[in-house]
Design a protein around this motif. Sequence first.
Motif, PDB file in Angstrom:
ATOM      1  N   THR A 344     -94.200  20.576 -37.454  1.00 35.91           N
ATOM      2  CA  THR A 344     -94.634  19.425 -36.642  1.00 35.91           C
ATOM      3  C   THR A 344     -93.833  19.246 -35.371  1.00 35.91           C
ATOM      4  OG1 THR A 344     -93.159  17.846 -37.765  1.00 35.91           O
ATOM      5  CG2 THR A 344     -95.300  18.259 -38.774  1.00 35.91           C
ATOM      6  N   GLY A 345     -92.669  19.873 -35.275  1.00 39.60           N
ATOM      7  CA  GLY A 345     -91.844  19.700 -34.088  1.00 39.60           C
ATOM      8  C   GLY A 345     -91.095  18.381 -34.039  1.00 39.60           C
ATOM      9  N   LYS A 346     -91.131  17.618 -35.132  1.00 38.40           N
ATOM     10  CA  LYS A 346     -90.457  16.331 -35.156  1.00 38.40           C
ATOM     11  C   LYS A 346     -88.962  16.511 -35.386  1.00 38.40           C
ATOM     12  CE  LYS A 346     -94.426  13.631 -36.703  1.00 38.40           C
ATOM     13  NZ  LYS A 346     -94.953  12.647 -37.684  1.00 38.40           N
ATOM     14  N   VAL A 347     -88.193  15.650 -34.740  1.00 37.58           N
ATOM     15  CA  VAL A 347     -86.739  15.682 -34.882  1.00 37.58           C
ATOM     16  C   VAL A 347     -86.339  14.612 -35.896  1.00 37.58           C
ATOM     17  CG1 VAL A 347     -84.532  15.422 -33.700  1.00 37.58           C
ATOM     18  CG2 VAL A 347     -86.465  16.487 -32.520  1.00 37.58           C
ATOM     19  N   ILE A 348     -85.609  15.019 -36.923  1.00 38.87           N
ATOM     20  CA  ILE A 348     -85.162  14.087 -37.955  1.00 38.87           C
ATOM     21  C   ILE A 348     -83.831  13.476 -37.523  1.00 38.87           C
ATOM     22  CG2 ILE A 348     -84.710  13.766 -40.390  1.00 38.87           C
ATOM     23  CD1 ILE A 348     -87.520  14.767 -39.757  1.00 38.87           C
ATOM     24  N   PRO A 349     -83.760  12.165 -37.308  1.00 40.23           N
ATOM     25  CA  PRO A 349     -82.487  11.547 -36.907  1.00 40.23           C
ATOM     26  C   PRO A 349     -81.432  11.700 -37.996  1.00 40.23           C
ATOM     27  CG  PRO A 349     -84.359  10.045 -36.562  1.00 40.23           C
ATOM     28  CD  PRO A 349     -84.856  11.187 -37.385  1.00 40.23           C
ATOM     29  N   THR A 350     -80.181  11.754 -37.573  1.00 41.70           N
ATOM     30  CA  THR A 350     -79.086  11.839 -38.538  1.00 41.70           C
ATOM     31  C   THR A 350     -78.948  10.513 -39.288  1.00 41.70           C
ATOM     32  OG1 THR A 350     -77.519  11.170 -36.823  1.00 41.70           O
ATOM     33  CG2 THR A 350     -77.832  13.526 -37.173  1.00 41.70           C
ATOM     34  N   PHE A 351     -78.432  10.611 -40.510  1.00 39.77           N
ATOM     35  CA  PHE A 351     -78.264   9.436 -41.358  1.00 39.77           C
ATOM     36  C   PHE A 351     -76.975   8.736 -40.943  1.00 39.77           C
ATOM     37  CE2 PHE A 351     -78.676   7.935 -46.051  1.00 39.77           C
ATOM     38  CZ  PHE A 351     -78.700   6.631 -45.585  1.00 39.77           C
ATOM     39  N   ASP A 352     -77.097   7.575 -40.323  1.00 35.26           N
ATOM     40  CA  ASP A 352     -75.942   6.798 -39.867  1.00 35.26           C
ATOM     41  C   ASP A 352     -75.802   5.567 -40.751  1.00 35.26           C
ATOM     42  OD1 ASP A 352     -73.898   5.560 -38.567  1.00 35.26           O
ATOM     43  OD2 ASP A 352     -74.813   5.590 -36.586  1.00 35.26           O
ATOM     44  N   ALA A 353     -74.581   5.344 -41.254  1.00 34.01           N
ATOM     45  CA  ALA A 353     -74.344   4.186 -42.124  1.00 34.01           C
ATOM     46  C   ALA A 353     -74.635   2.875 -41.410  1.00 34.01           C
ATOM     47  CB  ALA A 353     -72.898   4.201 -42.624  1.00 34.01           C
ATOM     48  N   LYS A 354     -74.570   2.876 -40.086  1.00 34.13           N
ATOM     49  CA  LYS A 354     -74.823   1.646 -39.331  1.00 34.13           C
ATOM     50  C   LYS A 354     -76.231   1.119 -39.574  1.00 34.13           C
ATOM     51  CE  LYS A 354     -75.023  -0.073 -34.582  1.00 34.13           C
ATOM     52  NZ  LYS A 354     -74.881   0.272 -33.147  1.00 34.13           N
TER      53      LYS A 354
END
Length: 465
Positions: A344-354
């Motif tokens: 799909t070309g989608k970028v998965i954001p990193t998991f941030d505790a914030k």
Amino acid sequence: MSSAVKASSFVRKDKNVGSWDPNSAKWEEKEYSFTQKSWGIKANMEQVPASKEHPQPRIRFTYPLNITEVRYQSEADTLGLRVSDVIVAVKRDSAKADEYIDVVPEQDLDARQGSKQYVVDSVRDILMAGGLCSVKVKREWRHQRCESCGSDRIIEITELGDLTCEDCGVVHRSRLISMASEWRTFADDDNKNDPNRTGGPENPLLSGDGMQTMIQSGGGRMAADQLGTGANLSKSQYRSGGPTNDRLLQEGYSAIQSMVERLNLNSNISMEAKELYKAVEDERQKGIKVGKDVEAILASVVFLACRIKNVPRTIKEMLSVVKCTKHDLGRTLKVVTKIVTDATGKVIPTFDAKNIVERFCSSIGASHTVSKAAEEIVENVNESPTVAQGRVQASIAGAAIYMACLLREGEGTKSGIPLIAAVSSATGAAEATIRDVFKGMYVERHKLVPEWYANKEQLDSMLEH
């Protein structure tokens, strides 16, 4: 042969001007010059999400570039632009007369899903800047004159199916086929024989947009041999799953919907997860190995959908709604993530505790001030990786909330249980783990806690619980 009828016999309430013959439409090109900063028009546009090539979301015009709104008494309204006009070329007035930029499509790699086409960026920049500019538009128009009186006021009487002249009443055509939508529905009828003449809407989540043939077993007054044949064909189609395997997709969508509801997520997450599941299943049909545990695949697409929509959930939260093990989910998640990004070309954001602190603070009844302080503590921890190196984000969030609550007496203990137990229950991290992470943060508390939340004296007197 035209026949004359009385104009008084016409039914005027259901007339549609110009809807009778689509082939009579023609296009004419017009040119308009704008001088004001705001022209007063809107065109079809949408926000394209971030991608590897473009890390920030951006606004793009879709192709063809149709005008969707003309504000009343604006410059565009005064010049005579209309809704549904199609912009075909633009130029700044500072350019030469023949230096128009054609509105042409550009295949965008960010929008592989659905193969959308967008207008080139140079045209978008000129249109969004406004000011002195000229545009060329093409407009659809219909022209049909009465054979008897020469009037162009030709109307369609939908109740009679006649094409008539509104001035003299001459009938030019009769028994016209209506091209409009059929708004009738028989969903509440008890009749087993469905009288609807149209199928359901297109469904992009199914193969072929859901436009496949379904075999029904029949019913009503049918011969026994006919009824048996229809039932056998219907049963065979169901067992085979059809040529597009839509039956398995629909079962997966139902499981995703149930999982989303148990996690108290909204419909946007459900739709995103279904789209990701469709992409994964398409790759499975091509022979790519994903895994045998279907629940792990479903949990993975829901987990990624939450990340994409910036409402992340932890692994333990996902395990609470499925029966697979943490090892199976982690292994499947790696494979599904790679398939989703490649297909799909989608970028998965990193998991941030914030992103999970506010939700956890709400669960233990902490105030908004505590939530904001915990978020800043998490940000400072991420900038100092040695403080909580190798720790999962849920444990970091739990330790930050625990530290913020200790600096405000009474925060997080409204449920009547100890603070550390409440934080552990909300985040899913063990009490021992939260205490261990807290000890590392306690040493650097003067750097981690924001100055507006606690002064030096409060931090010095803070005990290492």
